[in-house]
Each structure stands twice: as structure tokens, then as C-alpha cells.
Enzyme design. Structure first.
Site, short mmCIF file in Angstrom:
data_model
loop_
_atom_site.label_atom_id
_atom_site.label_comp_id
_atom_site.label_asym_id
_atom_site.label_seq_id
_atom_site.Cartn_x
_atom_site.Cartn_y
_atom_site.Cartn_z
N VAL A 1 2.23 14.39 -14.29
CA VAL A 1 3.06 13.63 -15.23
C VAL A 1 2.58 13.85 -16.67
CG1 VAL A 1 3.77 11.31 -15.97
CG2 VAL A 1 3.78 11.91 -13.54
N VAL B 1 9.96 3.40 -12.07
CA VAL B 1 10.91 3.32 -10.95
C VAL B 1 11.92 4.44 -11.03
CG1 VAL B 1 12.57 1.88 -9.72
CG2 VAL B 1 10.72 0.80 -11.02
N ILE C 1 15.76 9.00 -13.10
CA ILE C 1 17.02 8.23 -13.10
C ILE C 1 16.86 7.05 -14.05
CG2 ILE C 1 18.78 7.19 -11.63
CD1 ILE C 1 17.21 8.18 -9.20
N GLY D 1 3.74 19.70 -1.55
CA GLY D 1 3.20 18.90 -2.66
C GLY D 1 3.93 17.59 -2.87
N ASP E 1 4.18 2.33 -2.20
CA ASP E 1 4.76 2.84 -3.44
C ASP E 1 6.15 2.22 -3.68
OD1 ASP E 1 4.88 5.09 -5.59
OD2 ASP E 1 6.72 5.37 -4.44
N LYS F 1 7.47 -0.54 -6.75
CA LYS F 1 8.66 -0.34 -7.56
C LYS F 1 9.63 -1.51 -7.39
CE LYS F 1 8.16 4.67 -7.28
NZ LYS F 1 8.47 5.85 -6.45
N GLY G 1 8.50 14.04 -9.90
CA GLY G 1 8.41 15.39 -10.42
C GLY G 1 8.00 15.39 -11.88
#
Lengths: 404, 404
Positions: free
Chosen positions: B14, B131, B135, B186, B200, B204, B301
Site C-alpha cells: 500500500v 473498507v 471502491i 499473493g 478482516d 471493516k 491491491g
């Protein structure tokens, strides 16, 4: 404290939805604005045909009575057609009112002028309701544009034509039968031309083009084609190939111009619009950093459209007119040779240089060819539909043989 | 003019994505901010393992060096885990820096404290990247909340577990085989617990709960259940019934508390999450005025997440911390008796008062029962999965008989 005063133009489905929503959610709106939010006047064509919803609301057929009210903060346009909507909103902006519109035809033609005028007069201009009904498409695009360059938008922007295509496939109906049901359900007007011939979707595509690319699509390369030619036999054949007809608006940069196409295409299962059924609307946005984002929801209707208008109302006073990135060289390329399915005696006149992938039946072929090659086809005998989404027809070959 | 100065915490996937995006799109950012946007310092765990991307960037393993820089406008948190992220962002806010985070675990635990602190110190707090990756879920919800009361959110919030379920169904793999592929690609960590056990997704969901309802879910009624128990046989059986397993997070108001459930469920074709495949994320939002809106896109990603962070960066300086509507009586009701599919010897111990709709095979039943009734099942012998979306099993009866 004095109220936020609204003049509402039009009291049809959308106008009534706005009025009822403002009444019903007054508590919420007051919490946001810190004062009452009040529709003070409603413009209708024929005063005798409407009853006044509250005693202190001015019901009039004369716009001048509204624009000359001593206090008027916001004008909401819920009428249809280019005029008198444009003239009224111009006057409202010149007086210093914030304006909000749901009128896509007017905004497709006059959106950029109104945006300029609103900027000059430091008022806000809301148009969330012009595209995609209750789906917050405009705000999402503005948000994405902050970080991304948008490369292409594809959307199902007209619920009526999507409803007709869905009904034909699911209920095995002819186009005429499906249209009749759409009219009975109130999805289609008595004169359905705007929906089924793609005018409505094209107006919305123009609004998106100006928002995303800062200009309207080029007239020479743009296409507006309706769904009236599609037969139930074609839909069944497509179904046997794992494909669905969708009436898709596509807006993309092509060299220096924007190309907008509204036409029936075939979507493969992998395509984001494949699953959009009935009166739903959806958009699929390709952006350079984030990739593909899709949004789906109710594209029309009393309360979805009212919701979009109320969202704009909340932004009243914010004057951040959508900023568009400086024009630049397009960083992406159009797929050279998309896949097509052709109906008709394809042997007689397939486009030059096209590559036949599969012969489904004696008059249905699957092939690859450039957009330009296909545009030269003689459409009196042949009808070609582009396939969107990854599609590997070879996999389905057995199924085809069984079903043809 | 002096630059907008950024301290970047973390230089993994990131962090690198953010750095590269800021470099690559500097022209765009400068056009927006009217000045250079510059990452001045990067915090890493081990300085010797990283090379400095540009000579004038401070690469350090000591946060104090960053927080004491003479000029520091924004701190971007791209590290994982509750600590030291929370402590660092607190310090940054106290210093008057705007903060942006992609750290969902930290934000699930400390989001509301950080929001309060940011408000007090008049700095902005961006968490779009916590989150749904790229998007714009957070912004869309804020936008919808302007006009709507949100009633329920359902989402596929973890791409890894969705990838595993999709691979199992499409490639006919066991859970272990699919997990191995996810790790090779990955998508899953060496220790995949956070993803496959639903932690996870739960983090969120907590972030969404606080944004939408103004408070965290109630611990007593909330459920976090992973996908590790799902077998390929169950997936095949579901497929024969026209259903797909999805790992769904659901956040809804229940009387006075918020109930959050992360668990595998079965989705019918009509459900908005049915078509979400692979590493995609999606949310389906039910709101009182607009109805149902769904958003889909890349949930993780390098660049999707960077896109969300850059969107937050654009809003830096805006201090409109998300407003939440005053608590009110819930205006909607939970479906009394959802449909379930149960695996196991259902005759032995079906919930009391449940209504059997269909017996699919000797140990698979379809039935209706309340959430409470099903919660009393002995799960050592029986496993019940809720069906989301309109589902009429009778229609599929023939198919069942053939396939069982």
C-alpha cells in the site's frame, strides 16, 4: 430563523416525490440546515387539475409569480423537455437562486452553459437526478475524478428498455408484448420513443460525457440505436450462447474526441452489466488508478429520484462545480477487434478481413472484426451485435449444437 | 510556494502504491492543490531493507524523526495492526496534521476516538481505504446519508475469502487447494487467519457500523464465522440448487443495538452479492428513500487502495467529519423466517417450529425458521446456512432430483 425556501417546478411523479420527501423527512433536513426547509411554491401546467398540498403553498401556472417571490433560495426543476426548463433555470440563476434539476434532455443540451452561469453567479447547480435515478453516479464520478482519470463509462441508463429486454428473455415475449407490459406497469410512456429508441439514454450519456471529459460527444462518430429490431429468436439464440442483449450506453475518449454509442449489444457473463435486470440501472466505470468500479440501483421512480434531488439540496451553498482534468493524450487503447455475432447470410457479405470464430447455424456467425469493418456492413441483410465482456465461444460449442 | 508535505507510515504494497501514485500523477495533484505534493519522509521497520526512492526523502525507522519535521501537513498510515498505528496517528493529530489511514484493524478499535480528536483539532481524517479498497464506499455512504436513513448493509468485504469460495466452485477444488492458490497468487498471507476466519471483514464491518449508525455493533449478538468448514460437496449441492456460498458481512439495526454478522451464507441469483466473484468486493446498501444501491470493484491491491488514499488526500482540509443521524426508532423489520439449507441428519434435531420446504437428499433439507430457532441448533451434527435473496426452491425441484 427564516426557512430555506424552495420553488418546485412540476408536480408529476418526480415533483410529488420531492414534495413528500421534504415533508416526511423535515426533521432530518432541519437537523442538517438548522432551519425549516419549505416548498413555498409549485409550478403546474393546469392549476385546476391539482390540489394544494398545504394551505400556505402557492400553486401557480405562472413562473413569474414564483421567480418574483420576495424570498426564494432554491429552484428545483422536475419538468421535462428542453423548454421552458432552460429559460426558467437561467432566470433562477440570474436571480441568485441555487438550482437542482432532474431534467436530462434540457441538461444534455444546456448543462455546460448552466454550469458556467452558476459559477459566475456563485450558486450551486445539482444534477445528480439527471442520470441513474437514485444511484449516486454523479457524486461517485466526481469523487473518482479526484484521484483518477476516467477512461470509459458503460451503462444501462434506461430502465424501460432494460425491462423490455429482460421480459422478452425471461417470459419469452415478443418486443411488442413486452412493451405493452412496460406500459401497463407505468414504466413506459404512451409514446415510448424516448426510451426504446435510446434518446433518453443518449441524453444521460451526454451529461456523463461533459462531466467526465469536459465536452459533449462528437456528433460524427456517435451512435444512437434503439432496441425495436431485436427479435425473440435472436434473444433465444444469444441465450443458447450464454449471452444477453443489453441496451448499453458507452462513452469513451477516442483520439481527440469523445465517442458515445447507445445501442443493443451482447454481454457475456463476465461483463459487469450482464446481471442488471428489469428496471435497474447500472454504470461500469474504468479508471486509470482504481480499475473498474460498478454501481447498480433503481434508475427511476418517485422516491429514488427524489433521493437524488434531496442529496443535491444538501449540497446547496457548496459551489464546487465539477472540475475536469485538463485534456490529455488518451492513455488507453480501444480493443482492436471485438467479437461480434451476426445474423443473416453472412457468407454473402462479411466485413473484409474479419476472422470467423464459429458458425452457430446457417445464418448466425461469431467473428472478430474491427468497429470500422463492421460499420461498412450492409445492414439491410445483416445485423451484427458486439459482444462485451470476455467471451470464449469455443467452450459453448456443444451447447450451441444442441440448441440450434 | 511551499509544498504539501506528507509523512508516509509503511512502505509495503500500500505504501509503495501511494508513493508511486503521488509521483506519477504529480501534475494532476499540483493542478488540484496549486502546489507540489511531496512525500518528505517514509517510516519503515528496517531501513537497510529499503532503498530511498528519491534522494531528498527521509527514510527512517524512528517515527519521532517524522513527527518532529519542521513542516508536516499530512500523515498517511499504511501499516497494519492496532499499534503503533493508533499512537502515531494520535500524535499526528495533536500536532495538527491531517491524517489518512488504510489500517482497518486499528480504525475498527480506535476510529471513533480518532474522529473526536480530529474534530477537536480541526484536522481532517480520511479512512476511505479501510473498507472496500478502491471502491468509494465511505464517500457513497456519506452521500446517501445526506438524504437517506440506511437500514442495512451487506457486503463481501474480504477478497481473499471470496476468491477461495469462487475457486472452489469454479475449479472444483477443496478449501485447502483453493487457499494454496490464493497464497501463491499473493492474495492470502502465510498466516491466512485474518481473512478466512472473518476478522478482516469484521473490522471493516465495525468501521461501517460506526459510520452509518454512530456506534459499534453489540458484542453479545454479533457473529464472526469463517469459511474453513465449507466443503466442495456443499458447494456442489448449493450449485445444483442455484445457490452460491458467499462470505457476507451484514450490519443492521436491531431494536436499540447494532447487530453485525460475518458468516458464510447462500445467495440466490436475485441477491446483489450473488454475482461478485474472485477478489472483488461489493456492498449492497438498503436505504429508506432510495431503496437498494450496490457497488462493486477491486477490494484490495496496490493501486486501488492508493486511489482511495489519494481521494482522501484531495479532501484534506475539509473538516466535515461524517455526520450521523440522531438515533431513532428503527423503521424496518427483520425478515421473520428466512430460508435455510441444513446439512446433516435434520430429522434428528430440526429447530422447533421450523417449516420444511423441501427435502433435497437424505441429509440436506430446505426450511424456514427464525434466526433464534436456528441459533439453538446443535452444530456438532448439523450445519445451517441462511439463504439471501428471493429463493423459490420448488422451481428447482426437478433439477435437484436429477443432481442429488
Amino acid at each position: 430563523m427564516s426557512a430555506l425556501t424552495i420553488g418546485l417546478l412540476g408536480f408529476g411523479t418526480v415533483g410529488k416525490g420531492v414534495y413528500e420527501t421534504i415533508s416526511k423527512h423535515q426533521g432530518r433536513l432541519q437537523a442538517i440546515f438548522g432551519k425549516e426547509v419549505k416548498v413555498s411554491a409549485i409550478l403546474v401546467k393546469n392549476v385546476s387539475k391539482h390540489s394544494v398540498p398545504d394551505d400556505d403553498v402557492l400553486l401557480t401556472d405562472d413562473f413569474q409569480e414564483i421567480i418574483e417571490l420576495p424570498k426564494l433560495d432554491v429552484v428545483i426543476d422536475a419538468i421535462v423537455g428542453r423548454e421552458p426548463g432552460y429559460t426558467y433555470l437561467r432566470q433562477a440563476i440570474l436571480r441568485g437562486c441555487h438550482v437542482i434539476t432532474a431534467n436530462k434532455e434540457m441538461f444534455a443540451f444546456h448543462g455546460s452553459e448552466l454550469a458556467r452561469l452558476a459559477k459566475e453567479h456563485n450558486v450551486s447547480l445539482g444534477f445528480e437526478a439527471t442520470v441513474g435515478g437514485g444511484i449516486p453516479i454523479i457524486q461517485t464520478i466526481k469523487q473518482l475524478l479526484n484521484a483518477n482519470k476516467i477512461e470509459r463509462i458503460e451503462g444501462i441508463l434506461n430502465g424501460t428498455s432494460n425491462f423490455i429486454l429482460t421480459s422478452m428473455r425471461e417470459e419469452n415475449l415478443s418486443f411488442e408484448e413486452a412493451l405493452k407490459i412496460a406500459q401497463e406497469k407505468g414504466y413506459a410512456e404512451a409514446d415510448p420513443k424516448n426510451d426504446i429508441e435510446g434518446y433518453d439514454a443518449f441524453f444521460k450519456a451526454v451529461v456523463l460525457s461533459e462531466l467526465v471529459f469536459g465536452k459533449a460527444p462528437a456528433q460524427e462518430t456517435s451512435v444512437r440505436e434503439g432496441i425495436t429490431d431485436i427479435t425473440i429468436e435472436q434473444i433465444r439464440m444469444a441465450d443458447s450462447l450464454g449471452l444477453k442483449f443489453k441496451h448499453v450506453a458507452s462513452i469513451e475518449r477516442e483520439k481527440d474526441a469523445i465517442r458515445c454509442t447507445v445501442k443493443p449489444v451482447l454481454t457475456a457473463e463476465a461483463h459487469p452489466l450482464y446481471r442488471v435486470e428489469g428496471v435497474q440501472n447500472a454504470v461500469s466505470i474504468d479508471a486509470d488508478i482504481v480499475g473498474n468500479i460498478s454501481l447498480q440501483g433503481p434508475g427511476a421512480g418517485m422516491f429514488p429520484t427524489a433521493s437524488a434531488i434531496i442529496e443535491d439540496l444538501i449540497h446547496v451553498g457548496r459551489t464546487d462545480i465539477p472540475s475536469v482534468f485538463e485534456e490529455g493524450k488518451s492513455e488507453w487503447t480501444v480493443l482492436d477487434e471485438p467479437v461480434w455475432i451476426i445474423w443473416g447470410d453472412a457468407n454473402a457479405g462479411l466485413p473484409e478481413g474479419c476472422e470467423i470464430i464459429s458458425k452457430v447455424s446457417k445464418d448466425v456467425f461469431i467473428f472478430k472484426a474491427s468497429l470500422e469493418a463492421v460499420s461498412l456492413l450492409d445492414t439491410s441483410d445483416l445485423k451484427a451485435y458486439q459482444v462485451l465482456g470476455d467471451y470464449a465461444p469455443a467452450v459453448k460449442e456443444n451447447k450451441q449444437v444442441q440448441t440450434v
